[in-house]
Write an enzyme that holds these catalytic residues in place. Structure first.
Site, PDB file in Angstrom:
ATOM      1  N   GLU A 136     -52.043 -39.353  17.054  1.00 44.44           N
ATOM      2  CA  GLU A 136     -50.558 -39.090  17.201  1.00 44.44           C
ATOM      3  C   GLU A 136     -49.890 -40.066  17.962  1.00 44.44           C
ATOM      4  OE1 GLU A 136     -47.636 -35.536  19.057  1.00 44.44           O
ATOM      5  OE2 GLU A 136     -50.005 -35.160  19.214  1.00 44.44           O
TER       6      GLU A 136
ATOM      7  N   LYS B 246     -47.778 -31.013  14.946  1.00 44.81           N
ATOM      8  CA  LYS B 246     -48.266 -29.608  15.265  1.00 44.81           C
ATOM      9  C   LYS B 246     -48.618 -29.003  13.758  1.00 44.81           C
ATOM     10  CE  LYS B 246     -48.017 -28.439  19.340  1.00 44.81           C
ATOM     11  NZ  LYS B 246     -49.428 -28.236  20.089  1.00 44.81           N
TER      12      LYS B 246
END
Length: 364
Positions: A173, A189
């Site tokens: 990420e 997410k």
């Protein structure tokens, strides 16, 4: 071994996102001296998730020698010797974690928060306790068995005269990238074994956090320039898939020109939205009340700053070592749609492959 005709560098090695260096020269406290990051780069950065009042630190290390990223990292004396697979313990067991999920759902019902990321820290002792494990060896093992777009290693041994650090990350990420005056973030997410397992709860959670990232960037970007450039993209990683979005904005000229620009940029965006929650202030209060162990660099920021460019990952899928103990964090975003058993299983999924590689339970 050093190359012929060279002398051995000072101890310490760093490599993240297209930058590599060795020979630690100094470490600075970013909370006290953020202006130091303006020059003399690259600086390799680790910012703990935890608030300074709870022992969290923000540090950057400068090294004496840049290294070609294609050059293999120096070998340690013995290679990676991980803990036994059954040596790991969790800061929250299953019953405690599921109780925390229920508490967050109750707080959502009361209107205190929309989402909060609840994490637990896995830990295992390493033998012998008096010696430092080989961080580059673990980084190589993870790179072979779990390649990640924001992987890296930062190790400065104790006793060098420079503040020590030991972090190995396989982060997928992007927290923030600064390039050409544009600040970009890539919140994750939504996690599942495959794309078919990603449901409405995952998509709603991603949209919620993407909006929070957009609000964060607007605090330091020129009005009207912040935009969502990609929404709900499915990314495949070893053993799982993620929903990933992208947000970008052009940084305000006075922020870019400020000597303390990294204090301003981190002040607007840290901690990362995807590992805190929305609203961020309420989520952080809930996290502080429910979690029983400090996160350290896990869920913090890890990467480099080099002049007016930078790349910092969210410190997920990350190992850190100190005092003879290896640690690894795992967590999940909790919303009203969360089921306690499934959220526990998501934390298990995120940890399974990495901890298996570190413990020798899985082959790279």
């Amino acid at each position: 071994m050093p190359r012929p005709g060279t002398t051995r560098s000072r101890p310490g090695v760093a490599r993240f996102g297209g930058r590599a260096a060795r020979g630690a020269v100094e470490c600075v406290d970013l909370y006290r001296e953020p202006e130091r990051l303006v020059g003399d780069g690259p600086w390799f950065v680790v910012v703990d998730f935890d608030d300074p009042a709870r022992g969290g630190r923000a540090r950057a290390w400068r090294f004496e020698e840049r290294v070609d990223v294609s050059e293999p990292p120096d070998d340690g004396p013995a290679g990676w010797q991980g803990p036994s697979p059954d040596a790991w313990s969790s800061s929250l067991d299953r019953s405690a974690y599921e109780a925390a999920v229920r508490e967050v759902r109750a707080r959502v019902h009361e209107g205190d928060v929309y989402q909060a990321n609840v994490c637990r820290v896995l830990s295992a002792p390493l033998d012998p306790p008096g010696s430092e494990p080989d961080a580059p060896a673990l980084a190589r093992r993870l790179a072979s068995g779990n390649p990640a777009p924001h992987a890296g290693v930062l190790h400065v041994p104790a006793g060098t005269g420079v503040d020590p650090v030991w972090v190995v990350s396989a982060s997928p990420e992007l927290f923030v990238r600064l390039e050409g005056g544009v600040l970009t973030s890539g919140p994750i997410k939504g996690t599942s074994l495959d794309a078919a397992g990603l449901g409405a709860k995952d998509r709603a959670e991603n949209v919620m956090i993407t909006d929070l990232v957009r609000n964060d960037l607007q605090r330091v970007c020129i009005p009207g320039t912040v935009e969502v450039t990609d929404l709900l993209a499915v990314e495949e990683h070893p053993g799982l898939v993620h929903l990933v979005s992208r947000v970008a904005g052009r940084v305000l000229p006075d922020v870019l020109a400020a000597p303390d620009r990294w204090a301003r940029l981190l002040g607007a965006t840290f901690p990362p939205a995807s590992v805190s929650g929305a609203p961020k202030s309420s989520a952080l209060q809930i996290i502080s009340a429910l979690e029983t162990a400090p996160r350290g660099p896990y869920c913090g920021a890890i990467g480099w700053v080099d002049g007016d460019e930078a790349e910092l990952a969210v410190g997920i899928r990350t190992f850190w070592w100190s005092d003879g103990v290896l640690r690894f964090g795992t967590g999940a975003g909790i919303t009203w749609g969360s089921e306690p058993a499934r959220e526990w299983e998501e934390t298990e999924l995120k940890a399974h492959r990495l901890v298996g590689l570190a413990s020798g339970r899985l082959d790279p």
